[in-house]
Design a protein around this motif. Structure first.
Motif, PDB file in Angstrom:
ATOM      1  N   UNK A 108     -68.202 -23.512  15.917  1.00 49.07           N
ATOM      2  CA  UNK A 108     -67.770 -23.668  17.314  1.00 49.07           C
ATOM      3  C   UNK A 108     -66.284 -24.012  17.392  1.00 49.07           C
ATOM      4  N   UNK A 109     -65.744 -23.819  18.567  1.00 52.24           N
ATOM      5  CA  UNK A 109     -64.323 -24.040  18.799  1.00 52.24           C
ATOM      6  C   UNK A 109     -63.958 -25.496  19.025  1.00 52.24           C
ATOM      7  N   UNK A 110     -62.672 -25.766  18.959  1.00 54.72           N
ATOM      8  CA  UNK A 110     -62.136 -27.112  19.144  1.00 54.72           C
ATOM      9  C   UNK A 110     -60.982 -27.030  20.133  1.00 54.72           C
ATOM     10  N   UNK A 111     -60.912 -28.017  21.018  1.00 56.69           N
ATOM     11  CA  UNK A 111     -59.829 -28.062  21.997  1.00 56.69           C
ATOM     12  C   UNK A 111     -58.645 -28.838  21.424  1.00 56.69           C
ATOM     13  N   UNK A 112     -57.459 -28.224  21.453  1.00 56.39           N
ATOM     14  CA  UNK A 112     -56.231 -28.862  20.980  1.00 56.39           C
ATOM     15  C   UNK A 112     -55.331 -29.117  22.181  1.00 56.39           C
ATOM     16  N   UNK A 113     -54.874 -30.351  22.314  1.00 62.69           N
ATOM     17  CA  UNK A 113     -54.040 -30.776  23.429  1.00 62.69           C
ATOM     18  C   UNK A 113     -52.573 -30.767  22.979  1.00 62.69           C
ATOM     19  N   UNK A 114     -51.690 -30.355  23.881  1.00 63.17           N
ATOM     20  CA  UNK A 114     -50.260 -30.345  23.567  1.00 63.17           C
ATOM     21  C   UNK A 114     -49.741 -31.781  23.530  1.00 63.17           C
ATOM     22  N   UNK A 115     -49.179 -32.172  22.382  1.00 66.07           N
ATOM     23  CA  UNK A 115     -48.648 -33.532  22.241  1.00 66.07           C
ATOM     24  C   UNK A 115     -47.128 -33.538  22.087  1.00 66.07           C
ATOM     25  N   UNK A 116     -46.545 -32.380  22.019  1.00 67.69           N
ATOM     26  CA  UNK A 116     -45.091 -32.255  21.875  1.00 67.69           C
ATOM     27  C   UNK A 116     -44.694 -30.809  22.029  1.00 67.69           C
ATOM     28  N   UNK A 117     -43.414 -30.537  21.777  1.00 73.52           N
ATOM     29  CA  UNK A 117     -42.919 -29.172  21.879  1.00 73.52           C
ATOM     30  C   UNK A 117     -43.471 -28.360  20.712  1.00 73.52           C
ATOM     31  N   UNK A 118     -44.330 -27.387  21.024  1.00 68.59           N
ATOM     32  CA  UNK A 118     -44.971 -26.531  20.027  1.00 68.59           C
ATOM     33  C   UNK A 118     -45.780 -27.338  19.013  1.00 68.59           C
ATOM     34  N   UNK A 119     -46.428 -28.405  19.488  1.00 66.82           N
ATOM     35  CA  UNK A 119     -47.234 -29.274  18.646  1.00 66.82           C
ATOM     36  C   UNK A 119     -48.542 -29.577  19.365  1.00 66.82           C
ATOM     37  N   UNK A 120     -49.685 -29.283  18.703  1.00 66.64           N
ATOM     38  CA  UNK A 120     -50.997 -29.425  19.326  1.00 66.64           C
ATOM     39  C   UNK A 120     -51.918 -30.211  18.397  1.00 66.64           C
ATOM     40  N   UNK A 121     -52.668 -31.169  18.973  1.00 62.54           N
ATOM     41  CA  UNK A 121     -53.571 -32.017  18.192  1.00 62.54           C
ATOM     42  C   UNK A 121     -54.955 -32.009  18.827  1.00 62.54           C
ATOM     43  N   UNK A 122     -56.000 -32.025  17.994  1.00 65.83           N
ATOM     44  CA  UNK A 122     -57.354 -32.021  18.556  1.00 65.83           C
ATOM     45  C   UNK A 122     -57.718 -33.412  19.079  1.00 65.83           C
ATOM     46  N   UNK A 123     -58.813 -33.479  19.837  1.00 62.05           N
ATOM     47  CA  UNK A 123     -59.184 -34.702  20.563  1.00 62.05           C
ATOM     48  C   UNK A 123     -59.446 -35.884  19.636  1.00 62.05           C
TER      49      UNK A 123
END
Length: 154
Positions: A108-123
């Motif tokens: 299954x998929x995972x949601x990644x949130x934008x935490x910076x410029x061109x930087x994404x982290x999962x929950x």
């Protein structure tokens, strides 16, 4: 340089003709004013050529003139399929505050949130995607293993 020689020669001829005519004071004035004009012209030409050379070299080196505005960083759109060196593929779909990453055929998929410029982290902060350019990104695990995976746009 040739113009200085020609002007000096013309001034010398002018002085010699004026001296023979009996007007020595005005001849020297004419000589010094001619020399001053040539010197001023040469200095202006030299300063202009030096400035032009610096600007051309500045632009040839890939630099641009600084402005009074601040450029914003480029935020890449990473929607689509991204492949790993192992052949596995992840599909990225844009969401309201980041991207939904779906591993193709692997769960299954995972949601990644934008935490910076061109930087994404999962929950749950287990991994971070860093987008390096429009065709290359790196995933890093946020644990002791510090696992790194390179992804390339397909």
């Amino acid at each position: 340089m040739k113009s200085i020689k020609y002007t000096a020669a013309a001034a010398l001829i002018l002085v010699s003709f004026s001296a023979h005519a009996g007007d020595t004071g005005s001849a020297f004035k004419a000589l010094f004013s001619a020399i001053a004009q040539v010197a001023a012209q040469q200095q202006a030409d030299y300063a202009g050529s030096r400035q032009g050379g610096r600007e051309e070299a500045y632009h040839e080196d890939g630099y641009q003139q600084a402005g009074y505005y601040e450029e914003q960083p480029v935020i890449y759109n990473i929607s689509g399929s991204w492949g790993m060196r192992s052949g596995k593929v992840n599909r990225f779909q844009k969401s309201y505050d980041g991207y939904y990453v779906i591993p193709v055929g692997r769960g299954k998929g995972v949601h990644y949130v934008e935490i910076g410029e061109n930087l994404y982290q999962d929950a749950n902060s287990s991994g971070t995607y860093e987008v390096v350019d429009r065709d290359y990104m790196i995933w890093r695990s946020n644990d002791k293993r510090n696992h790194v995976i390179e992804l390339f746009r397909q």
